[in-house]
Structures are given as structure tokens and as C-alpha cells.
Scaffold this motif. Structure first.
Motif, short mmCIF file in Angstrom:
data_model
loop_
_atom_site.label_atom_id
_atom_site.label_comp_id
_atom_site.label_asym_id
_atom_site.label_seq_id
_atom_site.Cartn_x
_atom_site.Cartn_y
_atom_site.Cartn_z
N GLY A 181 0.79 -1.25 -0.05
CA GLY A 181 -0.21 -0.04 -0.13
C GLY A 181 0.82 1.26 0.07
O GLY A 181 2.04 1.26 0.26
N SER A 182 0.20 2.42 -0.31
CA SER A 182 1.13 3.64 -0.33
C SER A 182 1.43 3.99 1.19
O SER A 182 0.70 3.86 2.12
N ASP A 183 2.68 4.47 1.29
CA ASP A 183 3.22 4.77 2.40
C ASP A 183 2.53 6.12 2.92
O ASP A 183 2.25 6.84 2.26
N GLY A 184 2.57 6.27 4.30
CA GLY A 184 2.27 7.74 4.81
C GLY A 184 2.20 7.57 6.20
O GLY A 184 2.56 6.72 7.01
N ALA A 185 1.58 8.63 6.98
CA ALA A 185 1.52 8.74 8.28
C ALA A 185 0.48 7.76 8.72
O ALA A 185 -0.57 7.62 8.27
N GLU A 186 0.55 7.59 10.03
CA GLU A 186 -0.48 6.77 10.69
C GLU A 186 -1.74 7.64 11.10
O GLU A 186 -1.44 8.71 11.23
N LYS A 187 -2.77 7.02 10.62
CA LYS A 187 -3.85 7.85 11.11
C LYS A 187 -5.01 6.99 11.77
O LYS A 187 -4.96 5.85 11.42
N VAL A 188 -5.88 7.55 12.38
CA VAL A 188 -7.33 6.76 12.93
C VAL A 188 -8.17 6.51 11.79
O VAL A 188 -8.49 7.34 10.77
N VAL A 189 -8.50 5.17 11.87
CA VAL A 189 -9.52 5.03 10.78
C VAL A 189 -10.98 4.54 11.45
O VAL A 189 -11.84 4.39 10.72
N SER A 190 -11.03 4.33 12.50
CA SER A 190 -12.35 4.07 13.36
C SER A 190 -12.27 4.16 14.84
O SER A 190 -11.20 4.07 15.47
N ALA A 191 -13.28 4.76 15.57
CA ALA A 191 -13.22 4.89 16.95
C ALA A 191 -14.68 4.17 17.27
O ALA A 191 -15.96 4.75 17.12
N ILE A 192 -14.70 3.10 18.21
CA ILE A 192 -15.87 2.10 18.65
C ILE A 192 -16.10 2.38 19.95
O ILE A 192 -15.18 1.75 20.69
N PRO A 193 -17.21 2.87 20.41
CA PRO A 193 -17.46 2.89 22.12
C PRO A 193 -17.49 1.41 22.36
O PRO A 193 -17.69 0.54 21.78
N SER A 194 -17.12 1.17 23.68
CA SER A 194 -17.40 -0.12 24.30
C SER A 194 -18.65 -0.33 24.49
O SER A 194 -19.92 0.64 24.25
N ALA A 195 -19.13 -1.50 25.19
CA ALA A 195 -20.56 -2.01 25.31
C ALA A 195 -21.25 -0.80 26.31
O ALA A 195 -22.55 -0.69 26.16
N SER A 196 -20.59 -0.47 27.30
CA SER A 196 -21.14 0.44 28.36
C SER A 196 -21.43 2.00 27.70
O SER A 196 -22.03 2.70 28.20
N GLY A 197 -20.69 2.05 26.84
CA GLY A 197 -20.57 3.53 26.26
C GLY A 197 -19.74 4.48 27.03
O GLY A 197 -19.84 5.70 26.93
N LYS A 198 -19.04 3.93 27.95
CA LYS A 198 -18.22 4.80 28.72
C LYS A 198 -16.68 4.82 28.38
O LYS A 198 -15.95 5.06 29.10
N GLY A 199 -16.35 4.28 27.33
CA GLY A 199 -14.91 4.10 26.85
C GLY A 199 -14.86 3.61 25.22
O GLY A 199 -15.95 3.69 24.82
N ALA A 200 -13.83 3.45 24.88
CA ALA A 200 -13.96 3.22 23.34
C ALA A 200 -12.55 2.54 22.99
O ALA A 200 -11.45 2.70 23.61
N TYR A 201 -12.56 2.10 21.75
CA TYR A 201 -11.32 1.52 21.15
C TYR A 201 -11.25 2.37 19.67
O TYR A 201 -12.07 2.63 18.97
N VAL A 202 -9.87 2.97 19.91
CA VAL A 202 -9.62 3.57 18.76
C VAL A 202 -8.67 2.88 17.72
O VAL A 202 -7.53 2.57 18.28
#
Length: 213
Positions: free
Chosen positions: A89-110
């Protein structure tokens, strides 16, 4: 993102623009948009479990909440690398592709383009069969990660790469990947997203061209 607030089933949806503007369609309620300062962009929108609210995640790691969305602590994006050398793939800077809340809605996985997982709030570690929760152990990915999905239980996730590769963690069931198909089917395709089926035992992977596997 779908709204299920009124009927318990998808009856409307929200669309997010990079400038933070949120548009509502169908029975999805207009809950608000962002007014971001210069240099910041909106990255992702995710609905609450009730379907009556959403979070908008921005480029500095802040979760902006609307409707019945709970507070999610800011994600620390300071460690993202400025350059990554992909094999294909094309080289480049690391970037966020998704941010998903945890089951409780009080945390998240980025999730980031090099397979990094950044946890915030009450999001707990989810690992593969070898005890690894990300792809940083791979010295050089073929292609960047372009999307991620949490399982319905909240104790597993899949990562999708631009070449159609799938990586599974926790209770996410691995059902194969696009490179399992003849190379002529996917060689010139740009893979952008995927969606697990209702029982989590399969998924549909889609390309920018509209092709699906």
C-alpha cells in the motif's frame, strides 16, 4: 450510522462530514453538529446502544456527545507515527480509521491504519490467540488498515486491510479474507469497508468500485 430510537429497528440514519456537520434522514432526530476549530476534522460517528444519540470523534481524540451519549475520555493520539512503510500500500503517516465505543458507552477502542489499538475509558484489552491486542508486532504490513468492527458482545473485533486481509481478536470469528479468492477478482480493487452478518459468523467486504465479497 443508523438510528433505532423510535422503533427499535433501523428507521433513519445520520451522515457525518469532515467539518463536523451531521445530517439526519428518515426518523433520525437532529441532535446537533460540531463547529471545529481550524486544523481539526471529524473522523467518525458512532451511535449509542439505544440508537437515540451519537458520538462524533475528531482528529485530536475528543469524543463529542449528542443525545443520550455518555462521556468518553479523550483518546491519547500523541504516539501516532509520522511515517509508515507499507509493503504494498501507499506509505504515509499513521491515522485513525475508526473509533468504536465499548459496550457500556463509557469507553472506546480507537483503531489506526497500522493496526494500533488505543483504549480509553472502560475499554478492556482484547487479544488474539497469542495474547496480542494489535498488529504492532508485524514489522511491515502489506497494506494499511482501513476499517474495524466490534462484535455484538463487545469482547472481540475485526480489522480490515486495504488488500482485503482480515485480522480477528477476542471472540471475533475469522471467516476468511478477500485474498482467498482468485487474484483476478481483487487485484485492482480498492477495499474500503466491511460489515459482519447478524450472527457474527461471516462478513461482507466491499470495494470502492461497489464490488463485494
Amino acid at each position: 450510522m443508523w438510528s433505532t430510537c423510535h422503533t427499535g429497528k433501523p428507521d433513519g440514519y445520520w451522515l457525518l462530514e469532515r467539518d463536523g456537520q451531521v445530517y439526519n434522514f428518515g426518523r433520525a432526530t437532529a441532535l446537533g453538529s460540531l463547529s471545529l476549530p481550524a486544523g481539526r476534522t471529524a473522523i467518525d460517528i458512532e451511535t449509542t446502544a439505544s440508537g437515540c444519540g451519537y458520538w462524533v470523534f475528531d482528529s485530536v481524540g475528543v469524543f463529542h456527545r449528542f443525545g443520550d451519549a455518555a462521556i468518553i475520555p479523550q483518546a491519547n493520539l500523541a504516539g501516532l507515527v509520522s511515517f509508515y512503510d507499507f509493503s504494498v500500500g501507499s506509505d504515509g503517516a499513521e491515522k485513525v480509521v475508526s473509533a468504536i465505543p465499548s459496550a457500556s458507552g463509557k469507553g472506546a477502542y480507537v483503531f489506526t491504519s497500522i493496526g494500533r489499538v488505543i483504549r480509553t475509558g472502560d475499554a478492556t484489552s482484547i487479544t488474539d490467540s497469542n495474547g496480542r491486542e494489535n498488529l504492532l508486532w508485524i514489522p511491515r504490513l502489506n497494506s494499511p488498515i482501513v476499517d474495524a468492527r466490534l462484535t455484538d458482545t463487545g469482547t472481540g473485533y475485526w480489522l480490515l486491510a486495504a488488500d482485503g486481509g482480515i485480522f480477528s481478536f477476542g471472540d471475533a470469528y475469522f471467516s476468511g479474507a478477500v485474498p482467498d479468492y482468485p487474484i483476478a477478482q481483487w487485484r485492482n480493487e480498492e477495499i474500503i469497508s466491511f460489515s459482519p452478518d447478524t450472527d457474527g459468523r461471516g462478513y461482507v467486504v466491499v470495494a470502492k468500485s461497489g464490488r463485494a465479497w
